[in-house]
Design a protein around this motif. Structure first.
Motif, PDB file in Angstrom:
ATOM      1  N   TYR A  80      24.887  74.018   9.511  1.00 19.34           N
ATOM      2  CA  TYR A  80      23.662  73.649   9.731  1.00 19.34           C
ATOM      3  C   TYR A  80      22.905  74.209  11.030  1.00 19.34           C
ATOM      4  CZ  TYR A  80      24.126  69.600   6.657  1.00 19.34           C
ATOM      5  OH  TYR A  80      24.271  68.686   5.564  1.00 19.34           O
ATOM      6  N   ARG A  81      21.597  74.212  11.106  1.00 20.28           N
ATOM      7  CA  ARG A  81      21.069  74.675  12.291  1.00 20.28           C
ATOM      8  C   ARG A  81      21.147  73.720  13.377  1.00 20.28           C
ATOM      9  NH1 ARG A  81      15.337  77.543  10.774  1.00 20.28           N
ATOM     10  NH2 ARG A  81      16.193  79.555   9.836  1.00 20.28           N
ATOM     11  N   GLY A  82      21.222  73.870  14.620  1.00 20.85           N
ATOM     12  CA  GLY A  82      20.976  73.019  15.702  1.00 20.85           C
ATOM     13  C   GLY A  82      19.942  72.242  15.634  1.00 20.85           C
ATOM     14  N   ARG A  83      19.857  71.130  15.916  1.00 18.81           N
ATOM     15  CA  ARG A  83      18.812  70.106  15.886  1.00 18.81           C
ATOM     16  C   ARG A  83      17.544  70.374  17.004  1.00 18.81           C
ATOM     17  NH1 ARG A  83      21.164  69.060  11.942  1.00 18.81           N
ATOM     18  NH2 ARG A  83      21.422  67.102  11.074  1.00 18.81           N
ATOM     19  N   GLY A  84      18.125  70.953  18.108  1.00 23.20           N
ATOM     20  CA  GLY A  84      17.136  71.660  19.023  1.00 23.20           C
ATOM     21  C   GLY A  84      17.463  72.965  19.460  1.00 23.20           C
ATOM     22  N   ALA A  85      16.442  73.485  19.863  1.00 22.88           N
ATOM     23  CA  ALA A  85      16.594  74.975  20.325  1.00 22.88           C
ATOM     24  C   ALA A  85      17.161  75.452  21.589  1.00 22.88           C
ATOM     25  CB  ALA A  85      15.133  75.469  20.352  1.00 22.88           C
ATOM     26  N   LEU A  86      17.636  74.610  22.293  1.00 22.59           N
ATOM     27  CA  LEU A  86      18.424  74.732  23.516  1.00 22.59           C
ATOM     28  C   LEU A  86      20.063  74.743  23.215  1.00 22.59           C
ATOM     29  CD1 LEU A  86      18.244  75.358  26.588  1.00 22.59           C
ATOM     30  CD2 LEU A  86      18.148  72.914  26.963  1.00 22.59           C
ATOM     31  N   TYR A  87      20.706  75.893  23.278  1.00 24.34           N
ATOM     32  CA  TYR A  87      22.104  75.708  23.121  1.00 24.34           C
ATOM     33  C   TYR A  87      22.634  75.534  24.503  1.00 24.34           C
ATOM     34  CZ  TYR A  87      26.906  77.264  23.322  1.00 24.34           C
ATOM     35  OH  TYR A  87      28.306  77.293  23.379  1.00 24.34           O
ATOM     36  N   ARG A  88      23.893  74.561  24.512  1.00 24.62           N
ATOM     37  CA  ARG A  88      24.667  74.235  25.497  1.00 24.62           C
ATOM     38  C   ARG A  88      26.086  74.214  25.043  1.00 24.62           C
ATOM     39  NH1 ARG A  88      21.578  70.308  29.884  1.00 24.62           N
ATOM     40  NH2 ARG A  88      19.692  71.238  29.925  1.00 24.62           N
ATOM     41  N   PRO A  89      26.988  74.461  25.806  1.00 30.10           N
ATOM     42  CA  PRO A  89      28.554  74.388  25.454  1.00 30.10           C
ATOM     43  C   PRO A  89      28.818  72.707  25.626  1.00 30.10           C
ATOM     44  CG  PRO A  89      28.245  75.182  27.754  1.00 30.10           C
ATOM     45  CD  PRO A  89      26.992  75.455  26.954  1.00 30.10           C
ATOM     46  N   PRO A  90      29.856  72.775  24.803  1.00 29.30           N
ATOM     47  CA  PRO A  90      30.494  71.269  24.980  1.00 29.30           C
ATOM     48  C   PRO A  90      30.658  70.691  26.315  1.00 29.30           C
ATOM     49  CG  PRO A  90      31.392  72.326  23.072  1.00 29.30           C
ATOM     50  CD  PRO A  90      30.888  73.409  24.033  1.00 29.30           C
ATOM     51  N   LEU A  91      30.248  69.543  26.628  1.00 29.32           N
ATOM     52  CA  LEU A  91      30.424  68.929  28.056  1.00 29.32           C
ATOM     53  C   LEU A  91      32.100  68.664  28.153  1.00 29.32           C
ATOM     54  CD1 LEU A  91      28.957  67.915  30.548  1.00 29.32           C
ATOM     55  CD2 LEU A  91      28.950  65.530  29.453  1.00 29.32           C
ATOM     56  N   ASP A  92      32.616  69.049  29.201  1.00 31.80           N
ATOM     57  CA  ASP A  92      33.986  68.905  29.619  1.00 31.80           C
ATOM     58  C   ASP A  92      34.219  67.030  29.980  1.00 31.80           C
ATOM     59  OD1 ASP A  92      34.567  71.342  29.347  1.00 31.80           O
ATOM     60  OD2 ASP A  92      34.460  71.848  31.268  1.00 31.80           O
ATOM     61  N   VAL A  93      35.236  66.767  29.369  1.00 30.49           N
ATOM     62  CA  VAL A  93      35.367  65.156  29.614  1.00 30.49           C
ATOM     63  C   VAL A  93      36.689  65.089  30.014  1.00 30.49           C
ATOM     64  CG1 VAL A  93      35.563  62.940  28.828  1.00 30.49           C
ATOM     65  CG2 VAL A  93      33.603  64.400  28.103  1.00 30.49           C
ATOM     66  N   GLU A  94      37.250  64.339  31.149  1.00 25.37           N
ATOM     67  CA  GLU A  94      38.463  64.116  31.569  1.00 25.37           C
ATOM     68  C   GLU A  94      39.363  63.724  30.586  1.00 25.37           C
ATOM     69  OE1 GLU A  94      40.911  62.378  35.225  1.00 25.37           O
ATOM     70  OE2 GLU A  94      38.590  62.015  35.222  1.00 25.37           O
ATOM     71  N   ASN A  95      40.607  64.106  30.443  1.00 22.97           N
ATOM     72  CA  ASN A  95      41.511  63.654  29.235  1.00 22.97           C
ATOM     73  C   ASN A  95      41.310  64.079  27.922  1.00 22.97           C
ATOM     74  OD1 ASN A  95      43.173  62.257  31.441  1.00 22.97           O
ATOM     75  ND2 ASN A  95      41.674  60.270  31.198  1.00 22.97           N
ATOM     76  N   TYR A  96      40.111  64.816  27.658  1.00 24.47           N
ATOM     77  CA  TYR A  96      39.785  65.286  26.476  1.00 24.47           C
ATOM     78  C   TYR A  96      39.856  66.858  26.607  1.00 24.47           C
ATOM     79  CZ  TYR A  96      38.730  60.594  24.966  1.00 24.47           C
ATOM     80  OH  TYR A  96      38.695  59.235  24.610  1.00 24.47           O
ATOM     81  N   PRO A  97      41.062  67.740  26.637  1.00 22.56           N
ATOM     82  CA  PRO A  97      41.023  68.891  26.495  1.00 22.56           C
ATOM     83  C   PRO A  97      40.401  69.568  25.363  1.00 22.56           C
ATOM     84  CG  PRO A  97      43.442  68.101  26.213  1.00 22.56           C
ATOM     85  CD  PRO A  97      42.363  66.948  26.551  1.00 22.56           C
ATOM     86  N   PRO A  98      39.925  70.817  25.368  1.00 17.74           N
ATOM     87  CA  PRO A  98      39.384  71.546  24.050  1.00 17.74           C
ATOM     88  C   PRO A  98      40.114  71.858  23.135  1.00 17.74           C
ATOM     89  CG  PRO A  98      38.306  72.451  26.193  1.00 17.74           C
ATOM     90  CD  PRO A  98      39.517  71.478  26.643  1.00 17.74           C
TER      91      PRO A  98
END
Length: 218
Positions: A190-208
């Motif tokens: 699927y294409r992104g809904r928006g045109a602005l790409y951003r990496p996933p937001l880091d969240v404490e206790n949720y390592p990638p």
């Protein structure tokens, strides 16, 4: 010369014996065909469910994967956990693999035109670690040509791959009769809904979950 005399009772017993022999001969064939039919039906349902899972995963990630809100690592955890419920009765976590990839067109030659499809990030989950990513593992190569086309400059695309090793209802031999692949792999993009790409937001206790080679991705 005296002709033999057959009683009706003897004739009846003889016919019952023949019927019993015929039934005994036909029963294994009947059971085999019935079992094979159930297994193939179950395999077809598993195929459809795996395809739905791939489409659902790609769609959910694309919804916020290129928006101003940014998808977070916690949300990715939730999406991967949702597979347990959405996949029932299939055990995707135990016998399958989910791979989510974000890909974007980039210009490495700085000529104004995109020339590579770069894997920006990937997330993995599921015990079937033998399932290799169709578009490649970003820790080995961060570019891919498996999408079939060159993305536009800055165009974000979200790719989901779901692989499942079919678990038979009765016996794997029933499936092998028809020479049907038992490992099911389906993808959705699927294409992104928006045109602005951003990496996933880091969240404490949720390592990638970005390790290609582990069941948890960690």
């Amino acid at each position: 010369m005296i002709a033999p005399v057959f009683s009706l009772r003897g004739l009846s017993q003889s016919q019952r014996g023949v019927s019993a022999i015929e039934f005994a001969l036909i029963l294994p064939i009947f059971i085999g065909l019935m079992g094979a039919g159930i297994e193939i039906s179950s395999l077809m349902i598993a195929n459809m469910k795996v395809q739905r899972l791939a489409a659902m995963t790609a769609d959910m990630v694309a919804e916020s994967g290129s928006s101003e809100n940014r998808i977070s690592e916690a949300q990715i955890y939730d999406i991967l956990s949702a597979m347990d419920l959405a996949a029932q009765p299939l055990d995707i976590r135990g016998h399958g693999r989910v791979i989510i990839s974000a890909v974007m067109g980039e210009d490495t030659r700085e000529g104004g035109d995109p020339n590579v499809n770069r894997i920006k990030w990937q997330r993995f989950n599921g015990g079937y670690t033998a399932a290799s990513s169709i578009i490649g593992c970003w820790s080995l190569s961060d570019t891919t040509n498996a999408l079939g086309r060159q993305l536009r400059l800055g165009e974000p695309l979200f790719h989901a791959q779901v692989t499942y090793v079919y678990q038979p209802v009765f016996n794997r031999a029933f499936v092998k009769w028809f020479n049907v692949p038992e490992t099911i792999t389906r993808t959705a993009t699927y294409r992104g809904r928006g045109a602005l790409y951003r990496p996933p937001l880091d969240v404490e206790n949720y390592p990638p979950k970005q390790n290609c080679n582990t069941a948890t991705g960690l």
